[in-house]
Scaffold this motif. Structure first.
Motif, PDB file in Angstrom:
ATOM      1  N   VAL B 324      34.614  48.979  41.652  1.00 51.06           N
ATOM      2  CA  VAL B 324      35.749  48.082  41.441  1.00 51.06           C
ATOM      3  C   VAL B 324      35.837  47.570  40.006  1.00 51.06           C
ATOM      4  O   VAL B 324      36.820  47.842  39.330  1.00 51.06           O
ATOM      5  CB  VAL B 324      35.702  46.909  42.438  1.00 51.06           C
ATOM      6  N   PRO B 325      34.782  46.888  39.514  1.00 57.94           N
ATOM      7  CA  PRO B 325      34.914  46.389  38.137  1.00 57.94           C
ATOM      8  C   PRO B 325      35.070  47.508  37.120  1.00 57.94           C
ATOM      9  O   PRO B 325      35.814  47.372  36.164  1.00 57.94           O
ATOM     10  CB  PRO B 325      33.604  45.632  37.908  1.00 57.94           C
ATOM     11  N   GLU B 326      34.401  48.638  37.373  1.00 57.98           N
ATOM     12  CA  GLU B 326      34.479  49.698  36.380  1.00 57.98           C
ATOM     13  C   GLU B 326      35.877  50.281  36.327  1.00 57.98           C
ATOM     14  O   GLU B 326      36.413  50.546  35.268  1.00 57.98           O
ATOM     15  CB  GLU B 326      33.471  50.798  36.712  1.00 57.98           C
ATOM     16  N   GLY B 327      36.480  50.439  37.510  1.00 53.77           N
ATOM     17  CA  GLY B 327      37.796  51.043  37.562  1.00 53.77           C
ATOM     18  C   GLY B 327      38.853  50.168  36.925  1.00 53.77           C
ATOM     19  O   GLY B 327      39.799  50.658  36.322  1.00 53.77           O
ATOM     20  N   SER B 328      38.680  48.865  37.018  1.00 52.86           N
ATOM     21  CA  SER B 328      39.734  47.973  36.546  1.00 52.86           C
ATOM     22  C   SER B 328      39.602  47.678  35.065  1.00 52.86           C
ATOM     23  O   SER B 328      40.449  47.040  34.479  1.00 52.86           O
ATOM     24  CB  SER B 328      39.658  46.653  37.320  1.00 52.86           C
ATOM     25  N   ALA B 329      38.529  48.129  34.455  1.00 54.66           N
ATOM     26  CA  ALA B 329      38.328  47.789  33.045  1.00 54.66           C
ATOM     27  C   ALA B 329      39.387  48.438  32.164  1.00 54.66           C
ATOM     28  O   ALA B 329      39.977  49.446  32.514  1.00 54.66           O
ATOM     29  CB  ALA B 329      36.943  48.237  32.605  1.00 54.66           C
TER      30      ALA B 329
END
Lengths: 509, 329
Positions: B324-329
């Motif tokens: 999740v955090p990686e994709g939204s960066a």
């Protein structure tokens, strides 16, 4: 969106668009990174893509280069539908990108770097070195450079490497060139050189997407603009009809101070004073005071040196000069354990990499910096650790099956709570939060913000690094803006506005 | 994953029990208590070394010099015993542990202060320590008749039905469990391997932690040096050649992650016992000595494959949450 401008360029251009994206959406679990974005790129023109960090620019680049496949929408090249199933498909369609951090190989020669992966072959199927060197030379001279293709990359300067990266991008017969902050590492003279190259590419009829934070450059080189905000294209048009103020307004957009209710806190005496802190490469001459109960926001673009400053306050890197005072006593912080002992803690931006040992249980992660507190005469006491973990888990509303499960099994928001709980358990005086709500969902964000306010009310002093303007504007008592490693301004809460901060951060007076 | 780890240990116990039962059908008396005690006694040194190796592996390092350390230390104490038969055994054991710890400290220092990768450091010291054993002995042997009776016999003395050697292993197991779960050093070892950056941020000195792990591993190798020489009643340069690989294999079979940060004392002990059972069973059930090495190798690979799959599964769960955090960066 009330400030959506009509799409103006179709009428203003004689030829049709080379590339058209219609209604592109990209959804990641929990986040809509792009929401129905439509943009067009025209041959022989530069379109500037402008937006805050996290507005969705990188996602767009990744779609255009075939790394992500959008969930919705269509792409047209020359009016024909196109879909990129892979990075190679994007290259075959004539899309090439020059990335922010150039991805090149130090130990290979210039020619090898340029043609890696698509080297010309001789008729025996072996690599045609003469062809590589000739074509490399031709490409370099097209870029007005005479770098010898047989030199190893590690012997070149940063600017020369950049030229190699551009040559590599152009070596694939590209018609659409994406430049992702190409000027970030360049001097003014090198930027002028780069712009001559861009003009050259324009004359060859290539369509260029130019991503930059710097407005003066954008106005200098680009014809069209698109502004992204929160994954939407909130405005686009021709630059010569659009004043700079308008673009800043589009970029910042909203007035959301109310969404982040900060409780009024009585600000006390200075707790931490930083005097003329400098680092050999990352930042210079940083001085500020942090007072009891205060939330100091640090705003700036990526690469402005914010995280590096905070890491040096926490003892991860050493500053070259400067002095730190904690409650009026000079202190020397040589390592993170010094900082923790002094009462300064740092909640890092990258939870996974800096914050948590994922295979270890929740309670052991929480107690890791506080083992002195929970141990008895040098022996670990699991009961004390569990009690400590339980206390902060309750306080932070941590959702977990048990405190003995590995942290790696928790959701992103709950992992963030473990990191914060771990640092609160050390009973700090100063807590540094680096992008505290990055990558977590809206609900958890509100909870984290409420919690930060509570901590300030309890008398903790807080430094909050954030790239999100609403967060900075809503939460901070004061905001320090950093630009290229320097302090670009310190703003009191009553003088805060999105426009001022963006101007200070981008260097637009 | 704790549950998974526990499962894995229970599974290992089950596999070992099934193996023993299977071998018992081919060789009568294999499963008799006396024979099992014998196997345990035979595996004691491997268990001790595997626990030291485990501490090192937890910190994302590896110690390939344990067997060479054992050979040098064994040679040193055997020669001391031969030259000064009047020295008390306790002193010799302290000497063995001290020499071993010192050799381990050299590894640890090189890894810590000079930041050389552990595999390179210990590959080098492996050769150096064995070479030192050669220099020390001049290539000669120390034979049983040169050693004092107490030097040879104390590890064999039966106490409560088990030889002293077995009891030493049992105490080391308890000690290792205590050190790794009840002392800050143990926690630091798990944290340094589990996420070195997070460990630094939490105020842990990773270099020092690795140093201590190497000292521990070296000290246990030194102790094993005495135990080995006493058990086989001979000291020469090539004793325990290649044994460092058995210690690594025991750890890997026992579920200690080579990437560091994951593993339990029970796992390492079971991994060692697994190897011990196979090594003892193959000759008994009449497998040709030529095939024995190959078969135990195949079994080790199978166990490692099994472990790798278990670890991968755990990894996927983590990745899904982190996407999740990686994709939204």
């Amino acid at each position: 969106m009330t400030d959506q401008r009509p799409v103006a360029q179709a009428s203003a251009t004689e030829t049709g668009p080379l590339l058209e994206m219609r209604g592109i959406s990209q959804v990641f679990p929990g986040v809509k990174a792009l929401d129905s974005v439509s943009i067009s790129l025209f041959p022989g023109q530069v379109t500037a893509l402008i937006g805050e960090n996290g507005a969705g620019k990188s996602t767009l680049v990744k779609i255009l280069t075939g790394i992500y496949r959008p969930n919705e929408g269509e792409m047209l090249i020359d009016g024909q539908p196109a879909a990129f199933h892979s990075a190679q498909a994007a290259i075959d369609a004539g899309v090439t990108a020059i990335h922010q951090e150039t991805v090149l190989f130090d130990e290979l020669t210039v020619g090898e770097n340029i043609f890696l992966g698509h080297a010309p072959r001789t008729r025996f199927g072996t690599i045609d070195w003469r062809e590589i060197n000739n074509r490399s030379k031709a490409l370099m001279s097209q870029l007005e450079s005479e770098i010898d293709p047989t030199i190893r990359l590690r012997d070149l300067s940063i600017a020369q490497r950049h030229l190699v990266a551009i040559a590599r991008a152009l070596s694939v017969e590209a018609r659409i060139v994406i430049m992702d902050e190409p000027t970030a590492a360049l001097s003014r003279k090198e930027i002028d050189d780069l712009f001559r190259i861009v003009e050259n590419l324009k004359r060859q009829g290539k369509a260029i997407l130019f991503i930059s934070h710097k407005f003066d450059e954008v106005y200098e080189i680009a014809e069209n603009f698109v502004v992204f905000r929160d994954g939407r294209a909130v405005g686009q048009g021709r630059l010569k009809d659009t004043p700079q103020d308008e673009i800043v307004r589009l970029m910042v957009g909203r007035d959301v101070k109310d969404v982040f209710p900060k409780t009024r806190v009585e600000i006390g005496a200075p707790v931490l004073s930083v005097e003329r802190y400098s680092h050999p490469t990352e930042f210079r001459d940083i001085s500020f005071e942090l007072r009891r109960g205060e939330i100091l926001g640090i705003y700036g673009l990526i690469g402005a040196g914010r995280s590096e400053l905070c890491q040096s306050l926490f003892g991860i890197t050493r500053p070259s000069t400067g002095q730190l005072f904690l409650e009026d006593r000079p202190i020397d912080i040589r390592s993170s354990s010094d900082a923790i002992r002094a009462g300064i803690v740092y909640v890092p931006e990258e939870r996974g990499r800096h914050g948590l040992a994922l295979p270890m249980p929740i309670f052991q992660n929480m107690s890791l910096p506080s083992l002195g507190q929970t141990s008895r005469s040098g022996f670990l006491k699991a009961a004390n650790e569990l009690a400590l973990a339980r206390k902060y888990a309750e306080r932070l509303d941590l959702r977990a099956a048990a405190l003995s499960v590995p942290v790696g099994t928790l959701s992103g928001g709950n992992q963030q709570k473990v990191v914060i709980g771990k640092w609160l358990a050390t009973r700090p005086k100063v807590i540094i939060l680096d992008e505290p709500t990055k990558g977590i969902d809206i609900g958890s964000k509100a909870a984290v913000h409420g919690f930060i306010s509570e901590l300030a009310a309890e008398g903790l002093s807080i430094i909050m690094v954030s790239s999100e303007l609403p967060e900075i504007l809503g939460m901070s008592d004061r905001v320090m803006v950093m630009r290229e490693g320097l302090m670009a301004g310190m703003f009191e809460r009553d003088r805060l506005s999105a426009e001022t901060l963006v101007r200070a951060a981008t260097g637009n007076a | 994953m704790n549950r998974l780890l526990k499962n894995r240990e229970i599974l290992l116990v089950a596999i070992i029990v099934v193996m023993i039962a299977g071998f018992a059908t081919r060789a009568e008396g294999f499963a008799s208590p006396a024979n099992l005690a014998n196997i345990f006694n035979d595996t004691s040194i491997l268990i001790i070394l595997a626990l030291g190796q485990m501490a090192v592996i937890l910190t994302k390092s590896i110690d390939l010099s344990v067997a060479a350390n054992l050979a040098f230390t064994g040679m040193a104490v055997a020669m001391t015993n031969a030259a000064y038969p009047d020295l008390p055994l306790a002193l010799l054991i302290v000497l063995a542990i001290g020499i071993g710890a010192f050799l381990g400290a050299i590894n640890g220092y090189l890894v810590w202060a000079l930041q050389i990768p552990p595999i390179v450091v210990t590959l080098g010291t492996l050769t150096i320590y064995r070479g030192m054993a050669f220099v020390l002995s001049g290539g000669g042997w120390v034979n049983a008749h040169q050693m004092t009776p107490s030097f040879l016999n104390v590890p064999r003395l039966p106490v409560l039905g088990l030889p002293v050697l077995s009891w030493i292993a049992i105490f080391i197991v308890i000690g290792a469990w205590f050190v790794l779960t009840r002392l800050p050093f143990g926690r630091a070892a798990y944290a340094s391997g589990g996420n070195p950056t997070a460990a630094v941020y939490a105020g842990i000195d990773i270099g020092w932690t690795k140093f201590l792990a190497f000292v521990l591993s070296g000290a246990l190798a030194g102790l094993s040096g005495y135990l080995w020489v006493s058990r086989y009643a001979v000291a020469y340069v090539d004793i325990a050649a290649g044994f460092e690989l058995d210690t690594v294999a025991a750890c890997v079979i026992g579920g200690i992650s080579i990437a560091g940060g994951i593993g339990s004392v029970a796992g390492a002990v079971l991994g060692a016992l697994f190897l011990g059972v196979i090594k003892n069973a193959l000759p008994v059930i009449g497998i040709s000595p030529f095939a024995q090495m190959a078969i135990s190798g195949i079994v080790i690979v199978l166990a490692v494959v099994f472990n790798a799959r278990a670890e991968k599964k755990a990894g996927r769960i983590i990745l899904r949450d982190r996407a999740v955090p990686e994709g939204s960066a």
